[in-house]
Write an enzyme that holds these catalytic residues in place. Structure first.
Site, short mmCIF file in Angstrom:
data_model
loop_
_atom_site.label_atom_id
_atom_site.label_comp_id
_atom_site.label_asym_id
_atom_site.label_seq_id
_atom_site.Cartn_x
_atom_site.Cartn_y
_atom_site.Cartn_z
N ASN A 74 0.78 -1.28 -0.05
CA ASN A 74 -0.09 0.07 0.21
C ASN A 74 0.88 1.09 -0.06
O ASN A 74 0.59 2.21 -0.43
CB ASN A 74 -1.06 0.00 1.27
CG ASN A 74 -0.67 -0.21 2.56
OD1 ASN A 74 0.81 -0.49 2.82
ND2 ASN A 74 -1.30 0.22 3.48
N LYS A 84 12.37 -7.08 1.39
CA LYS A 84 11.43 -8.06 0.38
C LYS A 84 9.91 -7.46 0.30
O LYS A 84 9.37 -7.46 1.13
CB LYS A 84 11.30 -9.63 0.88
CG LYS A 84 10.48 -10.45 -0.12
CD LYS A 84 9.47 -11.32 0.50
CE LYS A 84 8.06 -10.87 0.74
NZ LYS A 84 7.51 -10.09 -0.34
N PRO A 85 10.21 -6.47 -0.84
CA PRO A 85 8.73 -5.93 -0.87
C PRO A 85 7.59 -6.90 -1.37
O PRO A 85 7.88 -8.04 -1.61
CB PRO A 85 9.07 -5.16 -2.10
CG PRO A 85 10.20 -5.58 -2.95
CD PRO A 85 11.08 -6.43 -1.89
N ALA A 86 6.57 -6.42 -1.32
CA ALA A 86 5.40 -7.15 -1.80
C ALA A 86 5.39 -7.51 -3.32
O ALA A 86 6.00 -6.85 -3.88
CB ALA A 86 4.17 -6.61 -1.37
N GLY A 142 2.40 -5.33 7.74
CA GLY A 142 1.52 -6.36 6.87
C GLY A 142 0.20 -6.65 7.69
O GLY A 142 -0.12 -6.11 8.75
N SER A 143 -0.33 -8.01 7.23
CA SER A 143 -1.70 -8.41 7.99
C SER A 143 -1.22 -8.95 9.37
O SER A 143 -0.10 -9.56 9.50
CB SER A 143 -2.08 -9.34 7.16
OG SER A 143 -1.29 -10.44 6.83
N GLU A 153 4.24 -4.02 12.36
CA GLU A 153 3.10 -2.91 11.98
C GLU A 153 1.99 -3.70 11.38
O GLU A 153 2.32 -3.95 10.00
CB GLU A 153 3.66 -1.83 11.08
CG GLU A 153 4.82 -1.15 11.84
CD GLU A 153 4.65 -0.18 12.80
OE1 GLU A 153 3.21 0.10 13.04
OE2 GLU A 153 5.60 0.51 13.36
N LEU A 154 1.06 -3.95 12.22
CA LEU A 154 0.04 -5.05 11.59
C LEU A 154 -1.46 -4.03 11.38
O LEU A 154 -1.40 -3.03 11.22
CB LEU A 154 -0.17 -5.95 12.70
CG LEU A 154 1.12 -6.78 12.97
CD1 LEU A 154 0.92 -7.70 13.97
CD2 LEU A 154 1.90 -7.34 11.68
N CYS A 192 -3.27 1.31 6.63
CA CYS A 192 -3.78 0.81 7.97
C CYS A 192 -4.02 1.79 9.16
O CYS A 192 -4.73 1.21 10.05
CB CYS A 192 -2.59 -0.22 8.53
SG CYS A 192 -1.00 0.79 8.39
N GLU A 239 -10.91 -4.66 9.06
CA GLU A 239 -10.48 -3.42 8.09
C GLU A 239 -10.87 -3.65 6.73
O GLU A 239 -10.82 -4.58 6.00
CB GLU A 239 -8.77 -3.45 8.10
CG GLU A 239 -8.22 -2.58 8.72
CD GLU A 239 -6.60 -2.87 8.49
OE1 GLU A 239 -6.10 -3.95 8.15
OE2 GLU A 239 -5.79 -1.69 8.64
P1 ADP Z 1 -1.84 -7.99 2.55
O1 ADP Z 1 -3.06 -9.06 3.12
O2 ADP Z 1 -1.89 -6.47 2.92
O3 ADP Z 1 -1.26 -8.10 1.45
P2 ADP Z 1 0.28 -9.68 3.87
O4 ADP Z 1 0.32 -9.60 5.34
O5 ADP Z 1 -0.25 -10.75 3.16
O6 ADP Z 1 -0.71 -8.42 3.64
O7 ADP Z 1 1.54 -9.08 3.20
C1 ADP Z 1 2.65 -8.06 3.53
C2 ADP Z 1 3.77 -8.54 3.41
O8 ADP Z 1 4.02 -10.03 3.83
C3 ADP Z 1 4.16 -8.70 1.63
O9 ADP Z 1 5.60 -8.58 1.68
C4 ADP Z 1 4.02 -10.21 1.40
O10 ADP Z 1 4.93 -10.72 0.48
C5 ADP Z 1 4.60 -10.84 2.96
N1 ADP Z 1 4.08 -12.04 3.18
C6 ADP Z 1 2.98 -12.75 3.07
N2 ADP Z 1 2.81 -14.15 3.69
C7 ADP Z 1 4.20 -14.29 4.01
C8 ADP Z 1 4.75 -15.35 4.85
N3 ADP Z 1 4.07 -16.28 4.87
N4 ADP Z 1 6.12 -15.38 5.02
C9 ADP Z 1 6.73 -14.15 4.87
N5 ADP Z 1 6.14 -13.08 4.23
C10 ADP Z 1 5.06 -13.06 3.76
#
Ligand code: ADP
Length: 486
Positions: free
Chosen positions: A160, A183-185, A236-237, A258-259, A292, A389
């Protein structure tokens, strides 16, 4: 592939940046990245596995030993130069961000300024990694406390804020003397790789800032099982955060999280309603509701409820939905189909339980990843949009009578990242600010994020803070030296 023309084409990178080199996955595997507004593939990036990640960690370890031995002022100068290059390349960085993330171009450029400001802030903070001295416990004894960099740090970041979620971690880490593997998304790797290109141009030593792309699970496991990685910072989540926190226990890695949030936005009878509407628009519709700290539950006191709703629905008429590259657009495509479906689910659940639609059109799902802003009244805390959310442009207003009732509803969530409230009564301001269970409270203010302040949550919203001097502490270990006397 349909991409905007950049002033500096070399900012668009389709390889990972490791140890100062641009490399591919050993297997040659790649992942496609698409434009959320059109569904078109815009490029591909390496699909790193655990072995590739281990190699990146080894390079970051080498980088760490060079970086930590430089002076704080040398590190600060390089961070400052990196900030300047971000500013100089704001148009290109903004275009890359809009292309992969969808946000309106003006907002993307705004994020580049915001993201760069973390490098600027931490360039200055690097010089202030002060320790302390403490009177000895015995005659002649001296106690000295120093702060040392934690070591190789990992960052896993969300889609985001493709730039800012990296710079607020990397700025603090690098200022403290740590090296970093980012490691970006999967959805937004190109902004991260563009930042790596600028790091290289600035002359940040090889191995200090590494960006790797690929499937999250194997990379996450490699980062959390390595004894070399001493810190993980994740945004992330909550579900993934919990999992990573458990993984970090193997080597007792330091962890910042940061969740998710579920921000309440409370408007009391004594509020300045125009200011409250302005704050609501800023807090709810930034990034089309995908932050968030976006207001997720609006609680409005009976005396001003109808007037607030009227003013807000009037303000919402100014929202313009469209492709992020179109002039004047301020609401754009959501990140993917699942995001659209979540908004629809919350909308239908609320209507089914008695909410009324005041403004906006029904997100019908037939229009790519676009969802029109919607305003609902008659919302009650049982509805799904009050538990999860929404991460989209759906406003749900709960009416309340008493201050205690608003605080009870606001705190009735496992989350505690941001909360907002509007009141002009000084006693109420202190009471409510003290009572809200959240890491951040916006009081008569809807835009709360900036590099000078500690951003972070309580409860299931996370651990640790980013930004401010506290952000740097997350990347430092305290060492205490006990010097005996004669
Ligand atoms: P969203 O639901 O907002 O995409 P995520 O928590 O899935 O949030 O993603 C946030 C970040 O965490 C991203 O970089 C994603 O690739 C990473 N991610 C998701 N699953 C895993 C995992 N099992 N281990 C490590 N990183 C992860």
């Amino acid at each position: 592939m349909n991409r905007p023309k950049l002033n500096s084409a070399e900012l668009f990178r389709e390889s990972c940046f490791v140890g100062g080199e641009w490399i591919n996955a050993d297997s040659g595997a790649t992942l496609d990245v698409d434009n959320p507004a059109t569904g078109e593939v815009i490029g591909r990036v390496p699909n790193f596995n655990a072995k590739d990640t281990a190699m990146a960690i080894a390079e970051a370890d080498k980088g760490f030993h060079v970086w930590r031995d430089m002076t704080a002022s040398e590190r600060g100068d390089l961070l400052y130069r990196w900030y300047q290059l971000m500013e100089e390349n704001v148009d290109d960085l903004g275009a890359i961000m809009t292309l992969e993330q969808g946000k309106p171009l003006a907002e993307a450029k705004g994020e580049v300024h915001y993201a760069g400001a973390f490098f600027k802030w931490f360039a200055e903070e690097a010089r202030r990694a002060y320790g302390e001295t403490i009177p000895g416990a015995k005659p002649g004894q001296h106690i000295v406390v120093t702060r040392q960099p934690v070591g190789v740090s990992a960052a896993i970041t969300p889609w985001n804020f493709p730039a800012a979620m990296i710079t607020r971690k990397a700025g603090a880490a690098l200022a403290a003397g740590c090296s970093m593997v980012v490691k970006p998304a999967e959805a937004t790797p190109f902004t991260a790789l563009a930042l790596a290109h600028l790091a290289q141009k600035v002359g940040i030593p090889a191995g200090v800032f590494n960006v790797i792309t690929g499937q999250p699970q194997p990379i996450g496991e490699a980062l959390t099982s390595s004894p070399v990685v001493r810190k993980l910072s994740f945004t992330g989540s909550t579900g993934v955060g919990r999992k990573l926190m458990a993984q970090c226990s193997q080597n007792v890695q330091k962890v910042s999280l940061e969740l998710g949030g579920n921000a309440p936005f409370i408007v009391f009878d004594d509020a300045d309603l125009d200011k409250a509407v302005e704050g609501a628009m800023a807090s709810k519709f930034r990034n089309t509701g995908q932050t968030c700290v976006c207001a997720n539950r609006f609680l409005v006191q009976s005396g001003v409820h109808d007037r607030f709703v009227e003013k807000l629905s009037e303000a919402m008429k100014k929202l313009k939905l469209g492709d992020g590259f179109e002039e004047g657009v301020n609401q754009s495509a959501l990140i993917n189909r699942a995001a659209v479906e979540k908004v629809q689910r919350h909308y239908e659940d609320a209507l089914g339980k008695g909410a009324q639609r005041v403004a906006g059109s029904v997100p019908d799902g037939g229009n790519g990843n676009f969802v029109a802003p919607v305003l609902l009244t008659g919302v009650t805390p049982e509805m799904q949009l009050c538990h999860e959310e929404t991460f989209g442009p759906l406003v749900g207003v709960i009416r309340f009578d008493k201050e205690e009732e608003a605080i009870r509803i606001a705190n009735d969530t496992p989350y505690g990242l941001a909360a907002y409230f509007y009141s002009r009564d000084v006693h109420r301001v202190w009471r409510v600010a003290d009572a809200l269970e959240s890491g951040i409270v916006g009081i008569n203010e809807g835009a709360i994020s900036n590099p000078t302040a500690p951003f972070g949550g309580v409860k299931a919203s996370g651990l640790g803070r980013e930004g401010s001097r506290h952000g740097m502490e997350e990347y430092q270990e305290i060492k205490y030296l006990c010097m005996g006397g004669e």
